[in-house]
Design an enzyme around this catalytic site. Structure first.
Site, PDB file in Angstrom:
ATOM      1  N   HIS A 104       0.805  -1.226   0.000  1.00  0.00           N
ATOM      2  CA  HIS A 104       0.000   0.000   0.000  1.00  0.00           C
ATOM      3  C   HIS A 104       0.838   1.276   0.000  1.00  0.00           C
ATOM      4  CE1 HIS A 104       0.950  -0.146   4.268  1.00  0.00           C
ATOM      5  NE2 HIS A 104       0.631   1.118   4.336  1.00  0.00           N
TER       6      HIS A 104
HETATM    7  C1  UD1 Z   1      -2.444   5.330   6.047  1.00  0.00           C
HETATM    8  C2  UD1 Z   1      -1.154   5.827   6.684  1.00  0.00           C
HETATM    9  C3  UD1 Z   1      -0.073   4.777   6.513  1.00  0.00           C
HETATM   10  C4  UD1 Z   1      -0.525   3.438   7.028  1.00  0.00           C
HETATM   11  C5  UD1 Z   1      -1.810   3.064   6.306  1.00  0.00           C
HETATM   12  C6  UD1 Z   1      -2.341   1.728   6.734  1.00  0.00           C
HETATM   13  C7  UD1 Z   1      -0.652   8.223   6.687  1.00  0.00           C
HETATM   14  C8  UD1 Z   1       0.166   9.254   6.049  1.00  0.00           C
HETATM   15  N1  UD1 Z   1      -0.662   7.034   6.066  1.00  0.00           N
HETATM   16  O1  UD1 Z   1      -2.259   5.283   4.663  1.00  0.00           O
HETATM   17  O2  UD1 Z   1       1.069   5.177   7.224  1.00  0.00           O
HETATM   18  O3  UD1 Z   1       0.467   2.472   6.794  1.00  0.00           O
HETATM   19  O4  UD1 Z   1      -2.773   4.081   6.573  1.00  0.00           O
HETATM   20  O5  UD1 Z   1      -3.478   1.398   5.996  1.00  0.00           O
HETATM   21  O6  UD1 Z   1      -1.267   8.481   7.683  1.00  0.00           O
HETATM   22  N2  UD1 Z   1     -10.180   3.943   2.793  1.00  0.00           N
HETATM   23  C9  UD1 Z   1     -11.203   3.046   2.948  1.00  0.00           C
HETATM   24  N3  UD1 Z   1     -11.637   2.799   4.199  1.00  0.00           N
HETATM   25  C10 UD1 Z   1     -11.098   3.386   5.279  1.00  0.00           C
HETATM   26  C11 UD1 Z   1     -10.046   4.292   5.121  1.00  0.00           C
HETATM   27  C12 UD1 Z   1      -9.589   4.551   3.848  1.00  0.00           C
HETATM   28  O7  UD1 Z   1     -11.729   2.482   1.999  1.00  0.00           O
HETATM   29  O8  UD1 Z   1     -11.548   3.101   6.392  1.00  0.00           O
HETATM   30  C13 UD1 Z   1      -9.700   4.202   1.443  1.00  0.00           C
HETATM   31  C14 UD1 Z   1      -9.936   5.611   1.022  1.00  0.00           C
HETATM   32  O9  UD1 Z   1     -10.555   5.594  -0.220  1.00  0.00           O
HETATM   33  C15 UD1 Z   1      -8.568   6.236   0.922  1.00  0.00           C
HETATM   34  C16 UD1 Z   1      -7.646   5.038   0.883  1.00  0.00           C
HETATM   35  O10 UD1 Z   1      -8.325   3.950   1.446  1.00  0.00           O
HETATM   36  O11 UD1 Z   1      -8.417   7.012  -0.222  1.00  0.00           O
HETATM   37  C17 UD1 Z   1      -6.361   5.216   1.669  1.00  0.00           C
HETATM   38  O12 UD1 Z   1      -6.547   5.811   2.889  1.00  0.00           O
HETATM   39  P1  UD1 Z   1      -5.563   6.962   3.380  1.00  0.00           P
HETATM   40  O13 UD1 Z   1      -6.224   7.674   4.471  1.00  0.00           O
HETATM   41  O14 UD1 Z   1      -5.004   7.692   2.224  1.00  0.00           O
HETATM   42  O15 UD1 Z   1      -4.407   6.219   4.075  1.00  0.00           O
HETATM   43  P2  UD1 Z   1      -3.514   4.996   3.706  1.00  0.00           P
HETATM   44  O16 UD1 Z   1      -2.996   5.009   2.348  1.00  0.00           O
HETATM   45  O17 UD1 Z   1      -4.257   3.785   4.131  1.00  0.00           O
END
Ligand code: UD1
Length: 366
Positions: free
Chosen positions: A204
């Protein structure tokens, strides 16, 4: 002495396993009351809610429901909402874990209000400032009052940034507390429908999945690896979106031996880790978990902020070097992977040591 009010912050998936043992240890110790604040950086069943259940944590006392957004917007929103919360509720200390946007956002708000901050998992450095987490680590450590480290390489990193030794406490690894607490329970649950022998894959990191050129390389590495051993790949939601956008999901779906799953809940993931021959990952936490369980780990990154997993554990940092990955994978599949040993203080008691230090901290100031 009145109870000290500790506000614990969870934001994203890797935070939940770090908060769970701290909450349990604080709630068991006289002299503390706890408030569990979830920022809502991760919010859905797969990424957040199932974890509270699996880890036996109470639902958050406060959910800021911030949701997903760009880094700046997300960090800013968390700061505003957390500041407003601290207008309504008093805290004697704010405890943050890891390196996600919620970690720096809440630490910064607390410190500006004169509330001491404890950072659990301090001092890890990848020396790659293109990683959003590296910025969060450096900034959070620079403003925290108590810095709890997981491995002995962390203190020199902090010293080099001018942080005095008096603030640094080598406590061990709270994520391993949770792993050992749930290992036997996880071993008893049914495996999802996966082959008997498999490599477990997670990806990821923005550098691997957001950049289409690198994502194509990663997918080609997976296609290649699936010829050596079947792959079981629970797909992170951001990775899933990028695979769809680039059409690469079809490539994986049509490759024999590649099993794509939705994101796993915690216990299922530990069950998969226990059963896997080898792990391919770009996660920080999984490098540690595989070391703690003695499962060989191939890290698909150029660096690691957790060097003890390489020097003592089962981890080999391979970047996206096809040849190196193929070699390490073949060795692991033939039972010749790195076995390593469990690092110092990764013993299931890190949270207890942290609560001991917090007790001393408040006693010294009473
Ligand atoms: C975040 C953390 C990363 C951690 C990771 C674990 C930061 C900078 N990054 O990145 O360090 O390793 O989490 O997963 O804080 N989404 C869902 N459901 C959710 C949350 C998010 O579907 O409950 C989707 C959203 O569409 C979003 C994507 O996942 O665009 C990624 O979420 P994001 O908040 O960007 O964080 P991570 O890439 O997961």
């Amino acid at each position: 002495m009145a109870d000290k009010r500790i506000m614990l912050v969870s934001g994203a998936r890797p935070n939940f396993m770090k908060i769970a043992p701290l909450l349990r240890a604080l709630d068991a110790r006289p002299g503390f009351t706890t408030r569990l604040v979830h920022t809502g950086q991760h919010y859905d069943e797969d990424m957040a809610r199932s974890f509270f259940r699996d880890l036996g944590m109470r639902p958050p006392d406060v959910d800021l429901e911030v949701g997903s957004a760009s880094h700046g917007v997300q960090t800013g929103r968390i700061m505003i909402l957390f500041d407003e919360l601290l207008d309504r509720e008093e805290a004697d200390l704010v405890l943050v874990v890891g390196d996600v946007n919620s970690t720096i956002a809440c630490a910064l708000v607390a410190v500006k209000r004169g509330i001491p901050v404890a950072h659990v998992e301090a001092g890890l450095r990848s020396r790659d400032r293109a990683m959003p987490e590296e910025i969060n680590r450096i900034l959070t450590d620079s403003i925290s009052d108590l810095l709890f480290t997981t491995e002995e390489t962390a203190a020199p990193n902090l010293h080099a940034e001018g942080i005095p030794d008096s603030k640094i406490h080598f406590a061990g690894n709270v994520m391993v507390d949770t792993l050992f607490h749930h290992r036997a329970e996880a071993a008893k649950i049914a495996l999802p429908d996966v082959p008997e022998r498999f490599a477990l894959v997670t990806l990821h990191r923005p550098s691997n999945v957001d950049d289409p050129v690198n994502l194509k390389r990663v997918v080609s590495i997976l296609v290649q690896s699936a010829r050596t051993i079947p792959l079981v790949f629970p797909v992170h939601p951001r990775t899933a979106a990028k695979l769809r956008e680039t059409g690469l999901r079809e490539t994986l779906e049509s490759t024999p031996g590649v099993h794509l799953l939705p994101p796993s809940n915690y216990l299922t993931f530990v069950r998969l880790l226990l059963a896997a021959q080898v792990v391919l990952t770009d996660s920080g936490g999984i490098q540690e978990e595989s070391t703690a369980l003695g499962v060989p780990c191939i890290t698909l990154r150029e660096n690691t902020e957790r060097p003890i997993t390489v020097s003592e554990g089962t981890n080999e940092v391979c970047g996206l070097d096809e040849e190196k990955i193929a070699h390490v994978l073949a060795e692991a599949v033939q039972g010749r992977g790195k076995s390593g040993r469990v690092p110092k203080l990764w013993d299931g008691k890190a949270a207890e040591r942290i609560v001991d230090e917090l007790t001393i901290y408040f006693e010294e100031r009473s």
